[in-house]
Design an enzyme around this catalytic site. Structure first.
Site, PDB file in Angstrom:
ATOM      1  N   GLU A 193      10.579  -4.936  15.534  1.00 21.25           N
ATOM      2  CA  GLU A 193       9.712  -4.313  15.320  1.00 21.25           C
ATOM      3  C   GLU A 193       8.122  -3.659  15.771  1.00 21.25           C
ATOM      4  O   GLU A 193       6.751  -3.901  15.834  1.00 21.25           O
ATOM      5  CB  GLU A 193       9.079  -4.681  13.502  1.00 21.25           C
ATOM      6  CG  GLU A 193       9.810  -4.687  12.048  1.00 21.25           C
ATOM      7  CD  GLU A 193      10.034  -3.314  11.304  1.00 21.25           C
ATOM      8  OE1 GLU A 193       9.317  -2.685  11.317  1.00 21.25           O
ATOM      9  OE2 GLU A 193      10.944  -2.941  10.992  1.00 21.25           O
TER      10      GLU A 193
ATOM     11  N   ALA B 249       0.364  -1.717   0.019  1.00 16.07           N
ATOM     12  CA  ALA B 249      -0.224   0.107  -0.009  1.00 16.07           C
ATOM     13  C   ALA B 249       0.851   0.854   0.089  1.00 16.07           C
ATOM     14  O   ALA B 249       0.752   2.564  -0.716  1.00 16.07           O
ATOM     15  CB  ALA B 249      -0.865  -0.341   1.425  1.00 16.07           C
TER      16      ALA B 249
ATOM     17  N   CYS C  30      -2.327  -2.505  13.660  1.00 16.58           N
ATOM     18  CA  CYS C  30      -0.738  -1.328  13.435  1.00 16.58           C
ATOM     19  C   CYS C  30      -1.468  -0.357  13.826  1.00 16.58           C
ATOM     20  O   CYS C  30      -0.325   0.176  15.079  1.00 16.58           O
ATOM     21  CB  CYS C  30      -0.582  -1.239  12.029  1.00 16.58           C
ATOM     22  SG  CYS C  30      -0.935  -2.118  11.350  1.00 16.58           S
TER      23      CYS C  30
ATOM     24  N   ARG D  91      11.524  -8.378   8.192  1.00 13.31           N
ATOM     25  CA  ARG D  91      12.225  -6.994   8.944  1.00 13.31           C
ATOM     26  C   ARG D  91      12.243  -7.218  10.328  1.00 13.31           C
ATOM     27  O   ARG D  91      13.402  -7.223  10.976  1.00 13.31           O
ATOM     28  CB  ARG D  91      11.042  -6.102   9.004  1.00 13.31           C
ATOM     29  CG  ARG D  91      10.701  -5.300   7.712  1.00 13.31           C
ATOM     30  CD  ARG D  91       9.598  -4.416   8.527  1.00 13.31           C
ATOM     31  NE  ARG D  91       9.096  -3.366   6.542  1.00 13.31           N
ATOM     32  CZ  ARG D  91       8.324  -2.616   7.158  1.00 13.31           C
ATOM     33  NH1 ARG D  91       8.182  -2.282   8.382  1.00 13.31           N
ATOM     34  NH2 ARG D  91       7.702  -1.789   5.660  1.00 13.31           N
TER      35      ARG D  91
ATOM     36  N   HIS E  43       4.702  -7.095   8.145  1.00 11.70           N
ATOM     37  CA  HIS E  43       5.236  -7.192   9.196  1.00 11.70           C
ATOM     38  C   HIS E  43       3.505  -9.137   9.760  1.00 11.70           C
ATOM     39  O   HIS E  43       2.568  -8.855   8.406  1.00 11.70           O
ATOM     40  CB  HIS E  43       4.073  -6.370  10.881  1.00 11.70           C
ATOM     41  CG  HIS E  43       4.747  -5.340  10.743  1.00 11.70           C
ATOM     42  ND1 HIS E  43       4.394  -3.837  10.369  1.00 11.70           N
ATOM     43  CD2 HIS E  43       5.783  -5.638  11.042  1.00 11.70           C
ATOM     44  CE1 HIS E  43       5.327  -3.537  10.479  1.00 11.70           C
ATOM     45  NE2 HIS E  43       6.387  -4.176  10.365  1.00 11.70           N
TER      46      HIS E  43
ATOM     47  N   ARG F 294      11.914   4.910   9.978  1.00 13.64           N
ATOM     48  CA  ARG F 294      10.551   4.678  11.221  1.00 13.64           C
ATOM     49  C   ARG F 294      12.137   4.190  12.644  1.00 13.64           C
ATOM     50  O   ARG F 294      11.870   4.206  13.743  1.00 13.64           O
ATOM     51  CB  ARG F 294      10.282   3.277  10.693  1.00 13.64           C
ATOM     52  CG  ARG F 294       9.138   3.542  10.301  1.00 13.64           C
ATOM     53  CD  ARG F 294       7.818   2.646  10.198  1.00 13.64           C
ATOM     54  NE  ARG F 294       7.276   2.998  11.680  1.00 13.64           N
ATOM     55  CZ  ARG F 294       6.410   2.201  12.058  1.00 13.64           C
ATOM     56  NH1 ARG F 294       5.680   1.093  11.620  1.00 13.64           N
ATOM     57  NH2 ARG F 294       5.998   2.843  13.034  1.00 13.64           N
TER      58      ARG F 294
END
Ligand code: SUG
Length: 448
Positions: free
Chosen positions: A178, A31, A373, A216, A252, A142
């Protein structure tokens, strides 16, 4: 073994910041990559988030909030060698390195499932609630979050009798963490001892991975957190996320699975070795005297692509105060005929998920952030909860925040606006007022 006490699950949602934009920064997040460069609406984004918080409150769920981070983050631009007053720093950055400025202007801290990993006191050897801010090392935009996140968490959860705060896991190489987006918990009730599930993408030291998107989360980062939080190894499970899911855009694990109570709601292709993972979870739950409940969505009912596009699993799986389990989903899961059909069939049957509530979170969804999220789960027992007063919401505070958003936020933001000194002034004015509304004192660097 500790016995069960009365406890509540608080959701601390990220308040969307005034710089919410579509910078296309998150590789592996379809996205974010797909909406790169489009025009955002920060006002609508923040109001959609607040409406979700109100919905949770109305359902009797305790709700908290975490403030946006200071963006554009000028202290980091100065570390990159830009100098002068704020206006000069901003303009030089925009002219010389717009991509850097974009990275340092992201409102990504809104996705507080990535803010930290939190373990309830019922699971820790020392009986404290443990917090580790996520280093978010995989994405530069981030990786600058964890200092401020730690500062805010220490303020809200300040009583050392109940809370233990750790530094982020050291970053470097592939040592990414994360946070709660790759962490779940099984327990017969929030206050009972539980089993912690850490889902990782790869080892930090793995060589020669042939992948489309890189995971990640490093196994070693998850292991570090389990040690810091003093979790019993017999109650801790590490499972590898399937590379198939990561390659399809599940950056994630909370894009393909979610836990609540004894339940794991998951897509068939979530884990690399599902059999092993479930055997480990069953064994760990058995040491605590309960059985987990696995609700699988098969790939021939909902493909990975549909799961990722609709964010079916990036929902909040909750238990209401009257004991009903249900899902808080994005509208996209309603609009996708495959996910809607699956949900309707499950609820018509005898499945544990009894209701589905669909919310409009389009502004966040366009950056790959669904309901799950946007929230950090914090389980607190009665004494712990009584020690927390800041950033806990009621209807009046939500209304106050909505007025604050209406007053300060733009309804249209383009990437080029990030370099505008007038915009910076607006952001500082908004955040300054917010610290008063939330009684946080001068937490932002620009206020110090
Ligand atoms: O890290 N998007 C976030 C979305 C995080 C979603 N969180 C969970 N799944 N828990 C990310 O990929 C896009 C930002 C931008 O392009 O500005 C972004 O960072």
């Amino acid at each position: 073994m500790r016995s069960a006490v009365k406890a509540f699950e608080y959701n601390f949602d990220g308040l969307v910041g005034p710089t919410h934009n579509y910078g296309g920064l998150a590789i592996g997040n379809l996205a974010s990559m797909g909406n790169s460069g489009t025009i955002s609406n920060p006002r609508a984004a923040a109001l959609q988030g607040l409406q979700k918080m109100r919905t949770m409150l109305e359902m009797g769920m305790p709700q908290g909030i975490l403030p946006p981070h200071e963006r554009p983050f000028l202290p980091r631009l100065r570390q990159h060698g830009f100098s002068g007053n704020d206006e000069q720093v901003l303009q030089a950055a925009w002219q010389n390195d717009p991509a850097l400025l974009c990275n340092l202007s992201s409102a990504a801290a809104m996705w507080t499932a990535n803010a930290a990993t939190v373990c309830p006191s019922a699971d820790s050897e020392d009986g404290k609630v443990h917090f580790t801010p996520a280093n978010l090392a995989a994405m530069y935009h981030r990786s600058i979050e964890h200092d401020f996140t730690g500062r805010v968490l220490r303020q809200i959860f300040g009583d050392e009798k109940y809370f233990a705060h750790h530094k982020a896991v050291p970053a470097g190489g592939k040592m990414g963490d994360e946070g709660a987006a790759n962490h779940g918990r099984f327990a017969p009730s929030h206050g009972a001892p539980g089993v912690q599930l850490f889902v990782y993408g790869r080892s930090a030291f793995e060589k020669g991975l042939d992948v489309y998107f890189e995971g990640r989360q490093a196994l070693e980062a998850s292991q570090a957190i389990a040690r810091q939080h003093r979790l019993a190894p017999s109650q801790t499970v590490f499972a590898r996320q399937s590379q198939k899911a990561i390659d399809a855009g599940a950056f994630h694990n909370d894009v393909v699975s979610v836990t609540n109570g004894r339940v794991l709601f998951y897509h068939q292709h979530s884990f690399e070795n599902t059999e092993q993972c479930f055997a480990d979870i069953r064994r760990a739950c058995a040491t605590l005297g309960f059985e987990p409940d696995f609700i699988e969505v098969a790939a021939d009912a909902v493909s990975l692509e549909d799961a990722i596009a609709s964010y079916l699993f990036n929902s909040q799986l909750i238990t209401t105060p009257d004991g009903e389990m249900g899902l808080i989903l994005p509208q996209e899961a309603h609009d996708n005929p495959r996910t809607k059909t699956w949900l309707d069939a499950h609820m018509a049957g005898n499945g544990p998920i009894r209701f589905a509530k669909y919310l409009d979170l389009k502004q966040s969804m366009r950056n790959g952030g669904g309901p799950a999220c946007l929230r950090l789960r914090v389980v607190l027992n009665e004494n712990e909860a009584a020690s927390v007063s800041k950033c806990v919401l009621d209807e009046a505070l939500i209304s106050h925040l909505e007025q604050w958003v209406e007053k300060h936020y733009r309804d249209r933001l383009e990437i080029k606006d990030l370099g505008d000194p007038q915009f910076l002034k607006e952001v500082y004015a908004a955040l300054d007022e917010l610290t008063n509304i939330l009684s946080l004192g001068a937490i932002y660097d620009f206020q110090r």
